[in-house]
Motif scaffolding. Structure first.
Motif, PDB file in Angstrom:
ATOM      1  N   ALA A 111       0.837  -1.204   0.000  1.00  0.00           N
ATOM      2  CA  ALA A 111       0.000   0.000   0.000  1.00  0.00           C
ATOM      3  C   ALA A 111       0.872   1.254   0.000  1.00  0.00           C
ATOM      4  O   ALA A 111       0.589   2.224  -0.713  1.00  0.00           O
ATOM      5  CB  ALA A 111      -0.940   0.008   1.201  1.00  0.00           C
ATOM      6  N   LEU A 112       1.942   1.245   0.781  1.00  0.00           N
ATOM      7  CA  LEU A 112       2.843   2.393   0.814  1.00  0.00           C
ATOM      8  C   LEU A 112       3.549   2.572  -0.527  1.00  0.00           C
ATOM      9  O   LEU A 112       3.735   3.700  -0.997  1.00  0.00           O
ATOM     10  CB  LEU A 112       3.875   2.242   1.941  1.00  0.00           C
ATOM     11  N   GLY A 113       3.919   1.474  -1.147  1.00  0.00           N
ATOM     12  CA  GLY A 113       4.574   1.545  -2.450  1.00  0.00           C
ATOM     13  C   GLY A 113       3.638   1.998  -3.554  1.00  0.00           C
ATOM     14  O   GLY A 113       4.001   2.797  -4.414  1.00  0.00           O
ATOM     15  N   ALA A 114       2.408   1.502  -3.526  1.00  0.00           N
ATOM     16  CA  ALA A 114       1.433   1.827  -4.575  1.00  0.00           C
ATOM     17  C   ALA A 114       0.746   3.162  -4.324  1.00  0.00           C
ATOM     18  O   ALA A 114       0.146   3.734  -5.226  1.00  0.00           O
ATOM     19  CB  ALA A 114       0.376   0.726  -4.668  1.00  0.00           C
ATOM     20  N   GLN A 115       0.787   3.639  -3.094  1.00  0.00           N
ATOM     21  CA  GLN A 115       0.093   4.867  -2.697  1.00  0.00           C
ATOM     22  C   GLN A 115      -1.408   4.780  -2.996  1.00  0.00           C
ATOM     23  O   GLN A 115      -2.036   5.763  -3.369  1.00  0.00           O
ATOM     24  CB  GLN A 115       0.716   6.099  -3.368  1.00  0.00           C
ATOM     25  N   SER A 116      -1.955   3.591  -2.844  1.00  0.00           N
ATOM     26  CA  SER A 116      -3.382   3.381  -3.069  1.00  0.00           C
ATOM     27  C   SER A 116      -3.787   2.049  -2.452  1.00  0.00           C
ATOM     28  O   SER A 116      -2.959   1.320  -1.921  1.00  0.00           O
ATOM     29  CB  SER A 116      -3.706   3.386  -4.564  1.00  0.00           C
ATOM     30  N   ALA A 117      -5.069   1.740  -2.564  1.00  0.00           N
ATOM     31  CA  ALA A 117      -5.580   0.454  -2.101  1.00  0.00           C
ATOM     32  C   ALA A 117      -5.618  -0.562  -3.244  1.00  0.00           C
ATOM     33  O   ALA A 117      -6.097  -1.671  -3.060  1.00  0.00           O
ATOM     34  CB  ALA A 117      -6.979   0.625  -1.507  1.00  0.00           C
ATOM     35  N   HIS A 118      -5.103  -0.190  -4.383  1.00  0.00           N
ATOM     36  CA  HIS A 118      -5.069  -1.098  -5.536  1.00  0.00           C
ATOM     37  C   HIS A 118      -3.802  -1.937  -5.446  1.00  0.00           C
ATOM     38  O   HIS A 118      -2.813  -1.670  -6.126  1.00  0.00           O
ATOM     39  CB  HIS A 118      -5.130  -0.320  -6.847  1.00  0.00           C
ATOM     40  N   ILE A 119      -3.868  -2.950  -4.579  1.00  0.00           N
ATOM     41  CA  ILE A 119      -2.727  -3.808  -4.320  1.00  0.00           C
ATOM     42  C   ILE A 119      -3.139  -5.260  -4.477  1.00  0.00           C
ATOM     43  O   ILE A 119      -4.329  -5.588  -4.453  1.00  0.00           O
ATOM     44  CB  ILE A 119      -2.150  -3.561  -2.910  1.00  0.00           C
ATOM     45  N   ASP A 120      -2.153  -6.124  -4.616  1.00  0.00           N
ATOM     46  CA  ASP A 120      -2.416  -7.551  -4.752  1.00  0.00           C
ATOM     47  C   ASP A 120      -2.675  -8.178  -3.389  1.00  0.00           C
ATOM     48  O   ASP A 120      -2.084  -7.778  -2.385  1.00  0.00           O
ATOM     49  CB  ASP A 120      -1.229  -8.258  -5.402  1.00  0.00           C
ATOM     50  N   ALA A 121      -3.522  -9.182  -3.375  1.00  0.00           N
ATOM     51  CA  ALA A 121      -3.784  -9.946  -2.160  1.00  0.00           C
ATOM     52  C   ALA A 121      -2.585 -10.845  -1.882  1.00  0.00           C
ATOM     53  O   ALA A 121      -1.842 -11.223  -2.785  1.00  0.00           O
ATOM     54  CB  ALA A 121      -5.046 -10.788  -2.324  1.00  0.00           C
ATOM     55  N   VAL A 122      -2.397 -11.192  -0.623  1.00  0.00           N
ATOM     56  CA  VAL A 122      -1.336 -12.106  -0.231  1.00  0.00           C
ATOM     57  C   VAL A 122      -1.867 -13.522  -0.351  1.00  0.00           C
ATOM     58  O   VAL A 122      -2.937 -13.843   0.186  1.00  0.00           O
ATOM     59  CB  VAL A 122      -0.861 -11.810   1.204  1.00  0.00           C
ATOM     60  N   SER A 123      -1.141 -14.367  -1.044  1.00  0.00           N
ATOM     61  CA  SER A 123      -1.539 -15.750  -1.236  1.00  0.00           C
ATOM     62  C   SER A 123      -1.671 -16.450   0.108  1.00  0.00           C
ATOM     63  O   SER A 123      -0.806 -16.331   0.972  1.00  0.00           O
ATOM     64  CB  SER A 123      -0.487 -16.465  -2.093  1.00  0.00           C
ATOM     65  N   GLY A 124      -2.765 -17.165   0.292  1.00  0.00           N
ATOM     66  CA  GLY A 124      -3.016 -17.874   1.541  1.00  0.00           C
ATOM     67  C   GLY A 124      -3.787 -17.051   2.550  1.00  0.00           C
ATOM     68  O   GLY A 124      -4.220 -17.576   3.562  1.00  0.00           O
ATOM     69  N   ALA A 125      -3.911 -15.756   2.306  1.00  0.00           N
ATOM     70  CA  ALA A 125      -4.633 -14.874   3.223  1.00  0.00           C
ATOM     71  C   ALA A 125      -5.592 -14.000   2.432  1.00  0.00           C
ATOM     72  O   ALA A 125      -5.667 -12.798   2.625  1.00  0.00           O
ATOM     73  CB  ALA A 125      -3.650 -14.024   4.018  1.00  0.00           C
ATOM     74  N   SER A 126      -6.332 -14.616   1.537  1.00  0.00           N
ATOM     75  CA  SER A 126      -7.167 -13.838   0.620  1.00  0.00           C
ATOM     76  C   SER A 126      -8.306 -13.104   1.322  1.00  0.00           C
ATOM     77  O   SER A 126      -8.610 -11.968   0.971  1.00  0.00           O
ATOM     78  CB  SER A 126      -7.708 -14.712  -0.517  1.00  0.00           C
ATOM     79  N   TYR A 127      -8.921 -13.701   2.340  1.00  0.00           N
ATOM     80  CA  TYR A 127     -10.002 -13.006   3.044  1.00  0.00           C
ATOM     81  C   TYR A 127      -9.455 -11.817   3.830  1.00  0.00           C
ATOM     82  O   TYR A 127     -10.019 -10.724   3.799  1.00  0.00           O
ATOM     83  CB  TYR A 127     -10.749 -13.962   3.984  1.00  0.00           C
TER      84      TYR A 127
END
Length: 145
Positions: A111-127
């Motif tokens: 989120a800090l790198g992208a400066q937005s909420a448009h980020i990838d989900a972490v595998s294994g912790a999708s919820y």
């Protein structure tokens, strides 16, 4: 022998057909509101020239997931995300705690790198990832309102 070849071929074709039907998207989170359409003025995390930018700490909505509630607070300075603090995360058992300890720092870094909420989900912790993303987006919406 001929029957075995036909049966194996048929089963192989069935398995391939079933695998091709596998959905390739993140599961929806139980109890969460549907995502807003991208045309909504509050879903954009970039600020147009001349518009006011958010400065301060904004608390996102608590998002209920299948494994627990996720809530974050985003700190912005002149519209840039400077920190994201996790206020709530699933922790009802050791596995939830382990996933949160693994996923949440990675989500914050993205989120800090992208400066937005448009980020990838972490595998294994999708919820947990989807809850984090939705709560972060609601905090950013407040900052840019």
């Amino acid at each position: 022998m001929r029957r075995a070849v036909l049966a194996t071929t048929g089963i192989s074709a069935l398995v391939i057909a079933l695998l091709s039907l596998k959905p390739h998207h993140l599961p929806a989170i139980a109890g969460s509101p549907p995502a807003r359409p991208s045309s909504s003025p509050h879903t954009s995390t970039s600020t147009p020239p001349g518009a006011s930018t958010g400065t301060g700490t904004f608390t996102g909505d608590p998002i209920d997931t299948q494994y627990g509630t996720v809530q974050v607070a985003a700190t912005l300075s002149q519209g840039k995300i400077t920190a994201v603090k996790v206020l709530q995360a699933p922790d009802s058992n050791g596995r939830d705690q382990q996933l949160a300890a693994y996923a949440l720092p990675r989500l914050t870094q993205e989120a800090l790198g992208a400066q937005s909420a448009h980020i990838d989900a972490v595998s294994g912790a999708s919820y947990t990832s989807q809850g984090y993303i939705q709560s972060l987006q609601s905090a950013l919406d407040q900052a840019h309102a």
